[in-house]
Design an enzyme around this catalytic site. Structure first.
Site, PDB file in Angstrom:
ATOM      1  N   LYS A  20     -22.259  73.853  18.653  1.00  0.00           N
ATOM      2  CA  LYS A  20     -22.198  72.506  18.076  1.00  0.00           C
ATOM      3  C   LYS A  20     -23.077  71.547  18.885  1.00  0.00           C
ATOM      4  CE  LYS A  20     -18.027  71.508  20.739  1.00  0.00           C
ATOM      5  NZ  LYS A  20     -16.553  71.583  20.737  1.00  0.00           N
TER       6      LYS A  20
ATOM      7  N   TYR B 268     -34.091  46.014  38.304  1.00  0.00           N
ATOM      8  CA  TYR B 268     -33.239  44.982  37.698  1.00  0.00           C
ATOM      9  C   TYR B 268     -32.090  44.568  38.605  1.00  0.00           C
ATOM     10  CZ  TYR B 268     -35.303  45.455  33.050  1.00  0.00           C
ATOM     11  OH  TYR B 268     -36.141  45.452  31.987  1.00  0.00           O
TER      12      TYR B 268
HETATM   13  C1  LIG Z   1     -16.102  72.571  21.677  1.00  0.00           C
HETATM   14  C2  LIG Z   1     -15.039  73.528  21.331  1.00  0.00           C
HETATM   15  C3  LIG Z   1     -14.963  74.776  21.957  1.00  0.00           C
HETATM   16  C4  LIG Z   1     -15.839  75.152  23.150  1.00  0.00           C
HETATM   17  O1  LIG Z   1     -15.355  74.495  24.292  1.00  0.00           O
HETATM   18  P1  LIG Z   1     -15.973  74.773  25.755  1.00  0.00           P
HETATM   19  O2  LIG Z   1     -15.049  74.094  26.676  1.00  0.00           O
HETATM   20  O3  LIG Z   1     -17.334  74.164  25.743  1.00  0.00           O
HETATM   21  O4  LIG Z   1     -16.024  76.238  25.938  1.00  0.00           O
HETATM   22  C5  LIG Z   1     -14.029  75.679  21.503  1.00  0.00           C
HETATM   23  N1  LIG Z   1     -13.186  75.353  20.481  1.00  0.00           N
HETATM   24  C6  LIG Z   1     -13.206  74.154  19.873  1.00  0.00           C
HETATM   25  C7  LIG Z   1     -12.249  73.872  18.779  1.00  0.00           C
HETATM   26  C8  LIG Z   1     -14.126  73.192  20.283  1.00  0.00           C
HETATM   27  O5  LIG Z   1     -14.142  72.001  19.686  1.00  0.00           O
END
Ligand SMILES: *Cc1c(COP(=O)(O)O)cnc(C)c1O
Length: 361
Positions: free
Chosen positions: A34, A253
């Site tokens: 994702k 800044y």
């Molecule tokens: C993002 C996510 C994962 C992966 O999590 P990590 O901690 O990056 O391994 C797994 N399951 C769900 C439902 C997620 O949203």
């Protein structure tokens, strides 16, 4: 290039194999790609994982899944974070497998679907009692292919929350099995339960994201990890200018940094618009010519200043490392996150799309 990331697809593949060696042959792996594979590049990362034998990939939304299909990815793809009614057509057109989060959506689920149980995280998933889940699944036209949940406090071994979540999830699973509705896949574990060996949470499919990119967050209390992975992403920025400044000069800044002595500074072609957290102002570091050097003054939109008094060979046009390793020194997303008061996930996902990506083996 002003600022770029180098993503090692060989490291991504090695991290996948490391997960495989921890979970063994009986447990399948669904790498999570994702958010553009946590900014590592979803298409290229997915191709590398597919070539490594990953049977599944997980994305957050339909758009991400469609992009992978259009790039030719042929693994199963799970859409985890719900979909809108308008996405329903694309799910079947692009052979994406939906996660259903509410029993009221079960009657519309025509093909194979995974059902998410909110076992105590209080985010997506159904909180309905087991008998209602059973009734609803039994009456639905689709096929319950997977039952899943997600943990809120997996890294915190001082909290009873994970055990309570497992118990609630197992209750629903047992009721489905008794009713002859056992799903093919049972999955609850992201990186943490894999890395620290919470085997009772693995089911027969695990969903690592962070580990695939080379990170395992520390547990509380600190436990040894079963899993050894390496960061796959290196982030660099070009030096725009190098100059000497006199004692007492103010930098950037707000004049929040005053040179305590004459120093040599370099101005980097990357700032918070590239994803360098503004909270690294006066606190972050970079690696210049193999040495850790401090960021000084405020991180600006497109520029960041570092003190390179200790790296006199640095010249305009050279590259410095914002995240990565040079020789024996390294800065990783977890160190950056600690200094910036955020989490490593957010540091990686915060690298802006304008930062060019280069793939290396
Ligand atoms: C993002 C996510 C994962 C992966 O999590 P990590 O901690 O990056 O391994 C797994 N399951 C769900 C439902 C997620 O949203």
């Amino acid at each position: 290039m002003r600022s770029w990331v180098e993503v090692s697809l060989g490291t991504i593949r090695a991290n996948y194999r490391a997960v495989k060696s921890v979970v063994g042959q009986a447990v399948e792996i669904m790498p999570v790609v994702k958010a553009d594979a946590y900014r590592h590049g979803a298409v290229e990362v997915s191709r590398a994982l597919e070539a490594e034998g990953a049977p599944w990939l997980a994305v957050s939304n339909v758009e991400e899944g469609v992009a992978l299909r259009q790039a030719g990815i042929r693994t199963r793809i799970l859409v985890m974070a719900d979909f809108l009614p308008a996405d329903r057509e694309a799910l079947s057109e692009f052979s994406l497998t939906p996660v259903i989060h509410s029993l009221s959506d079960v009657p519309q689920a025509l093909g194979a679907y995974h059902l998410k149980i909110d076992s105590g995280m209080g985010r997506l998933g159904t909180r309905a009692p087991a008998h209602e889940v059973v009734e609803s699944v039994a009456a639905g036209p689709g096929q319950l292919e997977g039952l899943m949940t997600h943990f809120a406090s997996a890294a915190n071994y001082t909290s009873p929350q994970t055990a309570q979540q497992i118990e609630r999830f197992e209750g629903v699973l047992a009721a489905l099995r008794r009713a002859g509705l056992a799903p093919r896949y049972v999955h609850s574990s992201a990186t943490i339960p894999v890395a620290y060996g919470r085997r009772e949470a693995w089911g027969n499919l695990v969903r690592p994201g962070h580990a695939i990119y080379g990170y395992v967050s520390p547990s509380r209390p600190a436990l040894p990890a079963l899993l050894a992975v390496k960061p796959a992403l290196t982030w660099k920025a070009a030096v725009l200018a190098v100059k000497e400044i006199e004692e007492g000069a103010l930098i950037g800044y707000g004049g929040i940094h005053r040179a305590e002595k004459a120093m040599r500074i370099a101005v980097l072609a990357a700032g918070y618009a590239d994803g360098i957290p503004h909270r690294l102002s006066n606190k972050g570091s970079a690696i210049a010519k193999g040495q850790i050097v401090p960021m000084i003054g405020a991180v600006s939109m497109d520029l960041t200043t570092i003190d390179v008094t200790s790296a006199p060979e640095l010249r305009p046009g050279d590259a410095v490392t914002l995240l990565g390793q040079e020789g024996s020194v390294r800065i990783d997303a977890q160190q950056i996150a600690r200094i910036a008061g955020t989490i490593s996930y957010s540091v990686l996902c915060g690298i802006h799309a304008r930062v060019k990506r280069v793939f290396v083996d």
